[in-house]
Design an enzyme around this catalytic site. Structure first.
Site, PDB file in Angstrom:
ATOM      1  N   CYS A   2     -47.336 -19.799 -47.270  1.00  0.00           N
ATOM      2  CA  CYS A   2     -45.875 -20.345 -48.145  1.00  0.00           C
ATOM      3  C   CYS A   2     -46.098 -21.723 -48.421  1.00  0.00           C
ATOM      4  O   CYS A   2     -46.743 -22.412 -47.905  1.00  0.00           O
ATOM      5  CB  CYS A   2     -44.753 -20.032 -47.035  1.00  0.00           C
ATOM      6  SG  CYS A   2     -45.012 -18.002 -46.445  1.00  0.00           S
ATOM      7  N   ARG A  27     -48.690 -21.077 -53.704  1.00  0.00           N
ATOM      8  CA  ARG A  27     -48.717 -20.576 -52.172  1.00  0.00           C
ATOM      9  C   ARG A  27     -48.159 -19.235 -51.806  1.00  0.00           C
ATOM     10  O   ARG A  27     -48.346 -18.903 -50.683  1.00  0.00           O
ATOM     11  CB  ARG A  27     -48.333 -21.911 -51.420  1.00  0.00           C
ATOM     12  CG  ARG A  27     -49.017 -22.964 -51.506  1.00  0.00           C
ATOM     13  CD  ARG A  27     -48.605 -24.319 -50.830  1.00  0.00           C
ATOM     14  NE  ARG A  27     -48.875 -23.799 -49.272  1.00  0.00           N
ATOM     15  CZ  ARG A  27     -49.826 -24.354 -48.669  1.00  0.00           C
ATOM     16  NH1 ARG A  27     -50.983 -25.191 -49.341  1.00  0.00           N
ATOM     17  NH2 ARG A  27     -50.005 -24.050 -47.420  1.00  0.00           N
ATOM     18  N   TRP A  74     -44.934 -16.157 -49.012  1.00  0.00           N
ATOM     19  CA  TRP A  74     -45.944 -15.148 -49.125  1.00  0.00           C
ATOM     20  C   TRP A  74     -45.715 -14.256 -47.824  1.00  0.00           C
ATOM     21  O   TRP A  74     -46.051 -14.939 -46.627  1.00  0.00           O
ATOM     22  CB  TRP A  74     -47.218 -15.787 -49.219  1.00  0.00           C
ATOM     23  CG  TRP A  74     -48.365 -14.726 -49.457  1.00  0.00           C
ATOM     24  CD1 TRP A  74     -48.908 -14.194 -50.782  1.00  0.00           C
ATOM     25  CD2 TRP A  74     -49.123 -13.994 -48.410  1.00  0.00           C
ATOM     26  NE1 TRP A  74     -49.926 -13.121 -50.628  1.00  0.00           N
ATOM     27  CE2 TRP A  74     -50.190 -13.228 -49.300  1.00  0.00           C
ATOM     28  CE3 TRP A  74     -49.331 -14.132 -47.142  1.00  0.00           C
ATOM     29  CZ2 TRP A  74     -50.951 -12.455 -48.468  1.00  0.00           C
ATOM     30  CZ3 TRP A  74     -50.060 -13.225 -46.391  1.00  0.00           C
ATOM     31  CH2 TRP A  74     -50.978 -12.298 -47.018  1.00  0.00           C
ATOM     32  N   ASN A 100     -44.046 -22.041 -42.549  1.00  0.00           N
ATOM     33  CA  ASN A 100     -45.180 -21.499 -43.086  1.00  0.00           C
ATOM     34  C   ASN A 100     -46.346 -21.276 -41.871  1.00  0.00           C
ATOM     35  O   ASN A 100     -46.549 -21.936 -41.129  1.00  0.00           O
ATOM     36  CB  ASN A 100     -45.955 -22.450 -43.830  1.00  0.00           C
ATOM     37  CG  ASN A 100     -47.279 -22.226 -44.379  1.00  0.00           C
ATOM     38  OD1 ASN A 100     -47.766 -20.993 -44.569  1.00  0.00           O
ATOM     39  ND2 ASN A 100     -48.137 -23.183 -44.693  1.00  0.00           N
ATOM     40  N   GLY A 101     -46.739 -20.053 -41.846  1.00  0.00           N
ATOM     41  CA  GLY A 101     -47.462 -19.612 -40.485  1.00  0.00           C
ATOM     42  C   GLY A 101     -47.127 -18.313 -40.134  1.00  0.00           C
ATOM     43  O   GLY A 101     -46.348 -17.716 -40.628  1.00  0.00           O
ATOM     44  N   GLU A 487     -68.911 -13.512 -58.357  1.00  0.00           N
ATOM     45  CA  GLU A 487     -67.769 -14.298 -58.342  1.00  0.00           C
ATOM     46  C   GLU A 487     -67.174 -13.942 -59.904  1.00  0.00           C
ATOM     47  O   GLU A 487     -65.652 -13.696 -59.655  1.00  0.00           O
ATOM     48  CB  GLU A 487     -68.159 -15.614 -58.596  1.00  0.00           C
ATOM     49  CG  GLU A 487     -67.173 -16.868 -59.184  1.00  0.00           C
ATOM     50  CD  GLU A 487     -66.026 -16.959 -58.156  1.00  0.00           C
ATOM     51  OE1 GLU A 487     -64.998 -17.547 -58.544  1.00  0.00           O
ATOM     52  OE2 GLU A 487     -66.063 -16.386 -56.861  1.00  0.00           O
ATOM     53  N   LYS A 491     -63.055 -12.558 -60.049  1.00  0.00           N
ATOM     54  CA  LYS A 491     -62.079 -13.162 -60.880  1.00  0.00           C
ATOM     55  C   LYS A 491     -61.419 -12.102 -61.637  1.00  0.00           C
ATOM     56  O   LYS A 491     -60.154 -12.200 -61.817  1.00  0.00           O
ATOM     57  CB  LYS A 491     -62.910 -14.169 -61.877  1.00  0.00           C
ATOM     58  CG  LYS A 491     -63.196 -15.522 -61.379  1.00  0.00           C
ATOM     59  CD  LYS A 491     -62.084 -16.275 -60.993  1.00  0.00           C
ATOM     60  CE  LYS A 491     -62.273 -17.222 -59.737  1.00  0.00           C
ATOM     61  NZ  LYS A 491     -62.413 -16.404 -58.423  1.00  0.00           N
ATOM     62  N   HIS A 510     -79.848   2.227 -56.809  1.00  0.00           N
ATOM     63  CA  HIS A 510     -79.706   2.470 -55.160  1.00  0.00           C
ATOM     64  C   HIS A 510     -78.116   2.990 -55.114  1.00  0.00           C
ATOM     65  O   HIS A 510     -77.680   2.884 -54.028  1.00  0.00           O
ATOM     66  CB  HIS A 510     -79.999   1.389 -54.347  1.00  0.00           C
ATOM     67  CG  HIS A 510     -81.380   1.320 -54.194  1.00  0.00           C
ATOM     68  ND1 HIS A 510     -82.604   1.908 -53.672  1.00  0.00           N
ATOM     69  CD2 HIS A 510     -82.151   0.085 -54.820  1.00  0.00           C
ATOM     70  CE1 HIS A 510     -83.860   1.377 -53.869  1.00  0.00           C
ATOM     71  NE2 HIS A 510     -83.611   0.365 -54.764  1.00  0.00           N
TER      72      HIS A 510
END
Length: 614
Positions: A2, A27, A74, A100-101, A487, A491, A510
């Site tokens: 957060c 965040r 968040w 935050n945490g 990557e 994205k 495979h």
């Protein structure tokens, strides 16, 4: 993950807090809230959704007060809704907190408080924490600063908190353990709190980075004081921010992600600046030089990282093993810390993180440190936790990265990792002075070649229009371009919500080849390197099954151009530096597809920029 903001001073707090929340919204954006200290007590406003929802909710209200706190969430404990949004009152409503945490022992603490008669309105661990502080305050009769210290000694977990006290409007109290928190120090006892420096830079460049286990009190009359949860007084060390306000503004771009993609020539150059002497063919990488002998004699190098940084680590594995001939292992930090790995004093652990606050990476390096390994950090944020936890390291100098999907951080990390690989190879005698000088000269050309790759934007946009409605995509690459395929797929998943997978091109047969039909776009990195002929064969296998090929090719290549349905050309460079260039069209493709699909490019759903919880 957060974002938290606090202010105490002579200005109106609300405009400062709301602007700060907008800068921290990368965040988390599940909910937002603000609490202001007014003449009539603490006034709290919060709601589900983005900061803009909060602004709409309070439009027309009188929001006065020269101290306050704000939060953008968040969600961890409890679903995103109005009730679980921060800030949270204590039961008496005398105290108000942002957090935050994660409080890991919140359940046992909550049960104990319920037994003492407390009732809870939300599902959050944060409401448990503020009521624990209230209970200690009531039980001990000590001042709030001391009550917070005592309460935090009962807490297990991570937190960055800021607390308003209805009974003392002239004070804000904050504390940190595991989650980032910066104190901005203005003139005339004006203070700012934030998860990072972006909300502060507009008002002051003087900051104090709180360390784990520290509690800070700011007071209109007494100023700033800090002590630990063990009751040790700390003399605050004020540092000057190097960040510029312009770096965190859009600067004419539609989105931060697009801006940051286009900043890569500069960020790569800045990450080399002052570290490369082309005339002598030497590298001056301070963090490496400090521990050169130990790194040179290492039995192996273990790279720990998450997400995009992990992909950069995979590229580094190829680089380091090729030029320095040292065994390299690349680990997901989240898995590494839990599988009881074998680590010795002869190992070097390289931790890569854009934010410098990634919780799993921090935990991994703390564990490796306890086992005697040398810890080398590579990150982008000065003053963050990883640089403070490592023995040595190097900053990437990419500048602030606001878009949740990391772009310029990847190529900046590759720059530092390349310099580290070359330094190690030269120190070990596995690469000659002449070869290193040639590679450095080629590396110096990368920013200009990146500028050229960015000019493919129109072609990439055209391809994006064709494939924007695809449901799945497959990304293929070999050698150093295999991590680039990973990557590229990441994205696309992150910002467009299209399912995508990256594979080594040879592994396609495979399993994944079963998915290929005329509806499946396959993106192949087919540059002219040592694997070129093999990749051509893989393209033929896809074409034989009706797949649509989008190929990233070297300028002037006609063989793949005739085979592929669509091509994007990049300048030629030496094999180990190709990822700098091959990744950019994939970034642009993800960006344009996401925009065309109406996705929120800078703030994709369910994600946050800095993963400060497990």
């Amino acid at each position: 993950m957060c974002g938290i903001v606090g202010y105490l001073g002579h200005r109106e707090a609300y405009p400062i807090i709301i602007k700060g929340l907008k800068r921290l919204e990368y965040r988390g954006y599940d909910s937002a809230g603000v609490a202001l200290q007014t003449e009539d007590g603490i006034k709290l406003h919060k709601c589900k959704g983005k900061v803009s929802n909060l602004e709409e909710m309070v439009a027309g209200m009188e929001l006065r007060g020269t101290s306050g706190i704000g939060h953008t969430r968040w969600a961890t404990h409890g679903p995103p809704n109005d009730v679980n949004a921060h800030p949270h009152f204590s039961e008496s409503e005398e105290l108000c907190i942002i957090h935050n945490g994660i409080i890991e022992n919140y359940s046992s603490l909550k049960n104990e408080l319920i037994n003492r008669g407390y009732e809870f309105k939300s599902d959050t661990d944060t409401e448990v924490l503020i009521n624990l502080i209230q209970e200690v305050h009531k039980k001990t009769g000590s001042d709030l600063y001391e009550s917070i210290r005592l309460a935090l000694n009962e807490v297990v977990g991570a937190y960055a908190i800021v607390i308003l006290n209805k009974l003392n409007p002239d004070e804000l109290i904050a504390a940190k353990m595991g989650s980032p928190l910066v104190v901005g120090v203005g003139e005339d006892n004006e203070f700012f709190f934030a998860s990072d420096a972006t909300p502060i830079i507009e008002y002051t460049k003087n900051v104090v980075y709180l360390e784990d286990g520290e509690i800070a009190s700011v007071d209109r009359k007494k100023g700033l004081r800090i002590k630990t949860i063990k009751n040790q007084e700390i003399n605050p060390v004020i540092q000057e921010l190097e960040m510029n306000l312009e770096a965190i503004e859009l600067g004419g771009y539609e989105h931060f992600m697009l801006k940051e993609i286009h900043e890569q020539p500069k960020s790569v150059l800045d990450s080399m600046r002052g570290r490369v002497d082309l005339l002598s063919g030497k590298i001056v990488l301070g963090g490496f030089k400090e521990h050169e002998q130990r790194i040179r004699n290492a039995d192996r190098i273990i790279i720990v990282a998450c997400g995009t940084s992990w992909h950069a680590g995979l590229v580094a594995e190829y680089l380091i093993e090729d030029v320095a001939r040292v065994p390299v292992e690349v680990e997901y930090a989240s898995e590494f810390r839990y599988r009881n790995p074998v680590i010795t004093e002869k190992d070097v652990v390289v931790a890569i993180s854009q934010s410098g606050e990634t919780a799993d990476t921090l935990a991994a390096i703390k564990m490796a440190k306890e086992k005697g390994a040398l810890i080398y950090g590579i990150c982008n944020v000065i003053g963050s936790s990883i640089p403070r936890e490592t023995h040595s390291g190097s900053y990437t100098h990419a500048g602030p990265e606001i878009g949740v999907a990391s772009t310029k951080a990847f190529t900046a990390q590759l720059t530092v990792l390349t310099l580290m690989a070359l330094s190690l190879g030269y120190s070990r005698g596995t690469i000659s002075q002449g070869k290193m000088q040639r590679l450095l000269m080629e590396l110096e050309q990368i920013p200009a070649k990146l500028e050229k790759v960015l000019k493919t934007d129109k072609q990439v946009r055209y391809i994006a229009e064709i494939f924007k409605d695809a449901r799945n995509m497959l990304y293929l690459g070999r050698g150093v371009n295999f991590p680039v395929a990973l990557e590229g797929a990441l994205k696309l998943k992150e910002i467009s919500y299209i399912h995508a997978e990256g594979y080594p091109a040879a592994e396609m047969k495979h399993g994944p080849i079963a998915l290929i039909d005329e509806e499946m776009p396959v993106i192949v990195i087919a540059t002219k390197d040592s694997s070129y002929e093999k990749v051509v064969s893989n393209i033929q296998e896809v074409k034989a099954r009706g797949g649509k090929i989008i190929a990233i090719i070297t300028e002037g290549d006609t063989q793949v151009k005739e085979m592929a349905d669509y091509t994007i050309e990049i300048p030629e460079t030496t094999d180990i530096l190709v990822p700098f260039l091959s990744v950019v069209p994939l970034q642009l493709l993800s960006y344009h597809i996401a925009v065309m699909r109406g996705c929120n490019v800078d703030q994709p759903r369910n994600l946050a920029k800095s993963v400060t919880v497990e």
